[in-house]
Design a protein around this motif. Structure first.
Motif, PDB file in Angstrom:
ATOM      1  N   GLN A 144      60.404  26.607  78.589  1.00  0.00           N
ATOM      2  CA  GLN A 144      59.794  27.646  79.415  1.00  0.00           C
ATOM      3  C   GLN A 144      58.725  28.419  78.656  1.00  0.00           C
ATOM      4  OE1 GLN A 144      63.787  29.001  80.254  1.00  0.00           O
ATOM      5  NE2 GLN A 144      63.439  28.795  82.455  1.00  0.00           N
ATOM      6  N   ASP A 145      59.000  28.774  77.420  1.00  0.00           N
ATOM      7  CA  ASP A 145      58.015  29.522  76.633  1.00  0.00           C
ATOM      8  C   ASP A 145      56.782  28.666  76.343  1.00  0.00           C
ATOM      9  OD1 ASP A 145      59.644  31.717  76.656  1.00  0.00           O
ATOM     10  OD2 ASP A 145      60.435  31.414  74.629  1.00  0.00           O
ATOM     11  N   ASP A 146      56.951  27.350  76.266  1.00  0.00           N
ATOM     12  CA  ASP A 146      55.806  26.465  76.023  1.00  0.00           C
ATOM     13  C   ASP A 146      54.854  26.464  77.213  1.00  0.00           C
ATOM     14  OD1 ASP A 146      56.768  25.815  73.542  1.00  0.00           O
ATOM     15  OD2 ASP A 146      57.749  23.952  74.200  1.00  0.00           O
ATOM     16  N   ILE A 147      55.385  26.608  78.420  1.00  0.00           N
ATOM     17  CA  ILE A 147      54.529  26.684  79.600  1.00  0.00           C
ATOM     18  C   ILE A 147      53.663  27.936  79.530  1.00  0.00           C
ATOM     19  CG2 ILE A 147      54.484  26.798  82.116  1.00  0.00           C
ATOM     20  CD1 ILE A 147      57.223  25.434  82.128  1.00  0.00           C
ATOM     21  N   VAL A 148      54.299  29.050  79.171  1.00  0.00           N
ATOM     22  CA  VAL A 148      53.558  30.311  79.041  1.00  0.00           C
ATOM     23  C   VAL A 148      52.463  30.168  77.989  1.00  0.00           C
ATOM     24  CG1 VAL A 148      53.712  32.761  78.433  1.00  0.00           C
ATOM     25  CG2 VAL A 148      55.537  31.684  79.778  1.00  0.00           C
ATOM     26  N   GLN A 149      52.795  29.591  76.849  1.00  0.00           N
ATOM     27  CA  GLN A 149      51.818  29.460  75.765  1.00  0.00           C
ATOM     28  C   GLN A 149      50.671  28.531  76.152  1.00  0.00           C
ATOM     29  OE1 GLN A 149      52.052  31.326  72.876  1.00  0.00           O
ATOM     30  NE2 GLN A 149      49.923  30.639  72.658  1.00  0.00           N
ATOM     31  N   THR A 150      50.967  27.472  76.906  1.00  0.00           N
ATOM     32  CA  THR A 150      49.928  26.549  77.343  1.00  0.00           C
ATOM     33  C   THR A 150      48.937  27.246  78.259  1.00  0.00           C
ATOM     34  OG1 THR A 150      51.408  24.643  77.161  1.00  0.00           O
ATOM     35  CG2 THR A 150      49.482  24.389  78.588  1.00  0.00           C
ATOM     36  N   VAL A 151      49.430  28.043  79.195  1.00  0.00           N
ATOM     37  CA  VAL A 151      48.550  28.780  80.109  1.00  0.00           C
ATOM     38  C   VAL A 151      47.732  29.807  79.329  1.00  0.00           C
ATOM     39  CG1 VAL A 151      48.532  30.421  82.036  1.00  0.00           C
ATOM     40  CG2 VAL A 151      49.975  28.382  82.135  1.00  0.00           C
ATOM     41  N   LYS A 152      48.353  30.430  78.345  1.00  0.00           N
ATOM     42  CA  LYS A 152      47.629  31.406  77.516  1.00  0.00           C
ATOM     43  C   LYS A 152      46.530  30.706  76.712  1.00  0.00           C
ATOM     44  CE  LYS A 152      50.068  34.593  75.574  1.00  0.00           C
ATOM     45  NZ  LYS A 152      50.996  35.339  74.667  1.00  0.00           N
ATOM     46  N   ASP A 153      46.858  29.567  76.101  1.00  0.00           N
ATOM     47  CA  ASP A 153      45.886  28.841  75.284  1.00  0.00           C
ATOM     48  C   ASP A 153      44.728  28.304  76.119  1.00  0.00           C
ATOM     49  OD1 ASP A 153      47.480  29.320  73.070  1.00  0.00           O
ATOM     50  OD2 ASP A 153      48.391  27.317  73.065  1.00  0.00           O
ATOM     51  N   ALA A 154      44.996  27.994  77.381  1.00  0.00           N
ATOM     52  CA  ALA A 154      43.946  27.467  78.252  1.00  0.00           C
ATOM     53  C   ALA A 154      42.920  28.525  78.628  1.00  0.00           C
ATOM     54  CB  ALA A 154      44.568  26.873  79.517  1.00  0.00           C
ATOM     55  N   GLY A 155      43.268  29.786  78.450  1.00  0.00           N
ATOM     56  CA  GLY A 155      42.332  30.862  78.772  1.00  0.00           C
ATOM     57  C   GLY A 155      42.239  31.160  80.252  1.00  0.00           C
ATOM     58  N   LEU A 156      43.250  30.775  81.021  1.00  0.00           N
ATOM     59  CA  LEU A 156      43.239  31.076  82.457  1.00  0.00           C
ATOM     60  C   LEU A 156      43.256  32.589  82.664  1.00  0.00           C
ATOM     61  CD1 LEU A 156      43.479  30.208  85.458  1.00  0.00           C
ATOM     62  CD2 LEU A 156      45.981  30.191  85.140  1.00  0.00           C
ATOM     63  N   LYS A 157      42.345  33.058  83.507  1.00  0.00           N
ATOM     64  CA  LYS A 157      42.287  34.471  83.868  1.00  0.00           C
ATOM     65  C   LYS A 157      42.491  34.637  85.361  1.00  0.00           C
ATOM     66  CE  LYS A 157      39.147  35.855  80.125  1.00  0.00           C
ATOM     67  NZ  LYS A 157      37.829  36.482  79.806  1.00  0.00           N
ATOM     68  N   GLY A 158      42.914  35.837  85.761  1.00  0.00           N
ATOM     69  CA  GLY A 158      43.159  36.111  87.172  1.00  0.00           C
ATOM     70  C   GLY A 158      41.919  35.862  88.009  1.00  0.00           C
ATOM     71  N   ARG A 159      42.107  35.238  89.153  1.00  0.00           N
ATOM     72  CA  ARG A 159      40.999  34.882  90.034  1.00  0.00           C
ATOM     73  C   ARG A 159      40.877  35.816  91.237  1.00  0.00           C
ATOM     74  NH1 ARG A 159      40.128  31.788  85.939  1.00  0.00           N
ATOM     75  NH2 ARG A 159      39.776  29.530  86.229  1.00  0.00           N
ATOM     76  N   GLY A 160      41.634  36.912  91.233  1.00  0.00           N
ATOM     77  CA  GLY A 160      41.566  37.824  92.359  1.00  0.00           C
ATOM     78  C   GLY A 160      40.445  38.838  92.262  1.00  0.00           C
ATOM     79  N   GLY A 161      39.819  38.938  91.087  1.00  0.00           N
ATOM     80  CA  GLY A 161      38.726  39.887  90.914  1.00  0.00           C
ATOM     81  C   GLY A 161      38.798  40.673  89.624  1.00  0.00           C
ATOM     82  N   ALA A 162      40.014  40.946  89.140  1.00  0.00           N
ATOM     83  CA  ALA A 162      40.160  41.746  87.922  1.00  0.00           C
ATOM     84  C   ALA A 162      39.946  40.921  86.662  1.00  0.00           C
ATOM     85  CB  ALA A 162      41.533  42.410  87.885  1.00  0.00           C
ATOM     86  N   GLY A 163      40.335  39.653  86.680  1.00  0.00           N
ATOM     87  CA  GLY A 163      40.096  38.771  85.550  1.00  0.00           C
ATOM     88  C   GLY A 163      40.980  39.009  84.349  1.00  0.00           C
ATOM     89  N   PHE A 164      42.204  39.513  84.545  1.00  0.00           N
ATOM     90  CA  PHE A 164      43.113  39.742  83.420  1.00  0.00           C
ATOM     91  C   PHE A 164      43.698  38.392  82.972  1.00  0.00           C
ATOM     92  CE2 PHE A 164      47.050  41.038  81.304  1.00  0.00           C
ATOM     93  CZ  PHE A 164      46.599  42.092  80.526  1.00  0.00           C
ATOM     94  N   PRO A 165      43.819  38.153  81.657  1.00  0.00           N
ATOM     95  CA  PRO A 165      44.354  36.874  81.171  1.00  0.00           C
ATOM     96  C   PRO A 165      45.766  36.604  81.698  1.00  0.00           C
ATOM     97  CG  PRO A 165      43.286  38.062  79.387  1.00  0.00           C
ATOM     98  CD  PRO A 165      43.352  39.007  80.553  1.00  0.00           C
ATOM     99  N   THR A 166      45.930  35.471  82.349  1.00  0.00           N
ATOM    100  CA  THR A 166      47.202  35.157  83.012  1.00  0.00           C
ATOM    101  C   THR A 166      48.330  34.981  82.008  1.00  0.00           C
ATOM    102  OG1 THR A 166      45.974  34.070  84.781  1.00  0.00           O
ATOM    103  CG2 THR A 166      48.322  33.576  84.617  1.00  0.00           C
ATOM    104  N   GLY A 167      48.096  34.240  80.929  1.00  0.00           N
ATOM    105  CA  GLY A 167      49.144  34.025  79.939  1.00  0.00           C
ATOM    106  C   GLY A 167      49.605  35.310  79.286  1.00  0.00           C
ATOM    107  N   VAL A 168      48.667  36.235  79.071  1.00  0.00           N
ATOM    108  CA  VAL A 168      49.032  37.546  78.508  1.00  0.00           C
ATOM    109  C   VAL A 168      49.918  38.298  79.492  1.00  0.00           C
ATOM    110  CG1 VAL A 168      48.141  39.778  77.744  1.00  0.00           C
ATOM    111  CG2 VAL A 168      46.968  37.664  77.074  1.00  0.00           C
TER     112      VAL A 168
END
Length: 451
Positions: free
Chosen positions: A55-79
């Motif tokens: 489970q923690d590896d999924i979180v780290q993968t999303v964080k490493d990918a640099g995915l950010k919120g797409r609703g407008g605010a752009g906060f890093p999803t993994g963070v």
């Protein structure tokens, strides 16, 4: 309305390698149901996440990918995911999908939910696994009746296939998912107002801290993500961090692709999945086709009514948060609006501020009183009855309702287009000020920020 990723002369084709969000779309615009979705590699990422990843590896993968919120605010999803508590004894946690999408000129999430409902469900399933949440809600804008119908059908299909419910994929992990239709309030796009509404309360934003990751729905840890954000998760898990980062154009600080669009009197209004870093000029000219015959581009907004106006000279800006920030406003939702030469900016702003004023929750004084005040002034200027000092008063309101001055981000977003419109088109506002000989006592003494 175009809902494909095709470019000029159909030279750009959707593929899994370049269009992770839209490559499964049908050409006829019909929804992709479970059998077809699985035939197109659907739920393969979920199976990988459940079988091969901690489970923690999924979180780290999303964080490493640099995915950010797409609703407008752009906060890093993994963070954001990393803020959820690690304490295993907290066994009640929630995952909320923010599908309210009431930002004027924005319809990207609607397309995903209506045509690719299983992509959202798979994204939520993987996210729930990573966050250890046992229940999820899709908080859906009430007017999206087709999306509600398609999502509910897709949830039932996933349940029947053992992809939702108890012991998913034989993992011992349980996850229930519900579609909740809201009553229709713009403020529900703010995550804590959404939480209040889901609980049956008035949709007022909450004081933060505590943040939802600590105290959310019914006092339990909660993560809230946007539709498009969650729909990015399966591709990241399936194809990896390096591939995902490679999708963005050189110079972009945001990774992956983004649903972007253009509306207004353009030749080809629509919605396309494009790499972060594409220029606004490419979006406007190559995809939207430029302005219709007989019209010229006067101004444009890069991502919804709550973003500032820009001029044609700004079209060379790259479409990512930092690129749009360099020219003085925000990326927002990435769905741009063209303002043509026939539009009076005072009338346009009066219409916008009426909307934002009506949608204020009324909790804090600057927003509750300041937005209606701006509407009154704009109405007077629109009629040619504005008084000396009214423009200065409007600029004062822009300052007093700006970031950090109100309880939530509603008012700052509401006045950003107002401030930019006065900056670039002040003469149109000045044209609505009555001659001194016709002047009457002003509506109010001009505000001076910092006085």
């Amino acid at each position: 309305m175009t809902l494909t990723s095709f470019g000029p002369a159909n030279l750009i084709k959707r593929s899994a390698e370049t269009h992770p969000l839209t490559w499964r779309l049908r050409d006829d615009g019909e929804a992709v149901w479970l059998d077809e979705y699985q035939a197109k590699n659907g739920y393969a990422a979920a199976r990988k996440a459940f079988a091969d990843m901690a489970q923690d590896d999924i979180v780290q993968t999303v964080k490493d990918a640099g995915l950010k919120g797409r609703g407008g605010a752009g906060f890093p999803t993994g963070v954001k995911w990393g803020l959820m508590p690690k304490d295993e004894s907290i066994n009640i946690r929630y995952l909320l999908c923010n599908a309210d999408e009431m930002e004027p000129n924005t319809w990207k999430d609607r397309m995903l939910m209506e045509q690719l409902p299983h992509l959202l469900i798979e994204g939520m399933l993987i996210s729930a696994r990573a966050l250890k949440t046992y229940r999820g809600y899709i908080f859906l804008r009430g007017e999206y009746t087709t999306a509600a119908k398609h999502l509910n059908r897709a949830v039932e299909e996933a349940k029947a296939a053992g992809l939702l419910g108890k012991n998913i994929l034989g993992s011992g992990f349980d996850f229930e998912l519900f579609v909740h239709t809201g009553a229709g309030r713009y403020i529900c796009g703010e995550e804590t107002a959404l939480i209040n509404s889901l609980e049956g309360r008035r949709a007022n934003p909450r004081s933060k801290p505590p943040f939802p990751a600590a105290v959310g729905v019914w006092g339990k840890p909660t993560c809230v993500n946007n539709v498009e954000t969650l729909c990015n998760v399966p591709a990241i898990i399936a194809d990896g961090v390096d591939w995902y980062k490679s999708l963005a154009r050189e110079g972009s600080e945001d990774m992956g692709t983004k649903l972007m669009g253009f509306s207004g009197k353009v030749k080809n209004p629509g919605l396309w999945e494009l790499p972060f870093g594409v220029t606004a000029r490419e979006l406007f000219e190559d995809y939207a086709g430029g302005m219709r015959d007989g019209y010229t581009l006067k101004a444009w907004q890069p991502g919804g009514a709550g973003t500032g106006f820009l001029l044609p000279e700004h079209l060379d800006a790259q479409m990512y948060a930092g690129g749009i920030g360099k020219v003085g406003t925000r990326m927002g939702t990435g769905l741009a609006m063209a303002v043509d030469n026939t539009v009076n900016m005072v009338s346009l702003l009066r219409n916008m501020e009426q909307f934002f004023s009506r949608e204020s929750c009324g909790f804090c004084t600057p927003c509750r009183d300041g937005l209606p005040w701006s509407v009154k002034l704009l109405m007077a200027i629109e009629k040619g009855e504005g008084q000396p000092g009214d423009i200065e008063t409007l600029l004062g309101l822009v300052g007093f309702l700006g970031p950090g001055k109100t309880f939530c981000a509603h008012a700052p977003g509401a006045v950003e287009p107002l401030g930019s419109a006065i900056k670039y088109f002040r003469s149109e506002f000045e044209a609505g000020i009555a001659p001194k000989s016709a002047a009457v006592p002003p509506l109010a003494r001009p505000i001076v920020v910092g006085a």
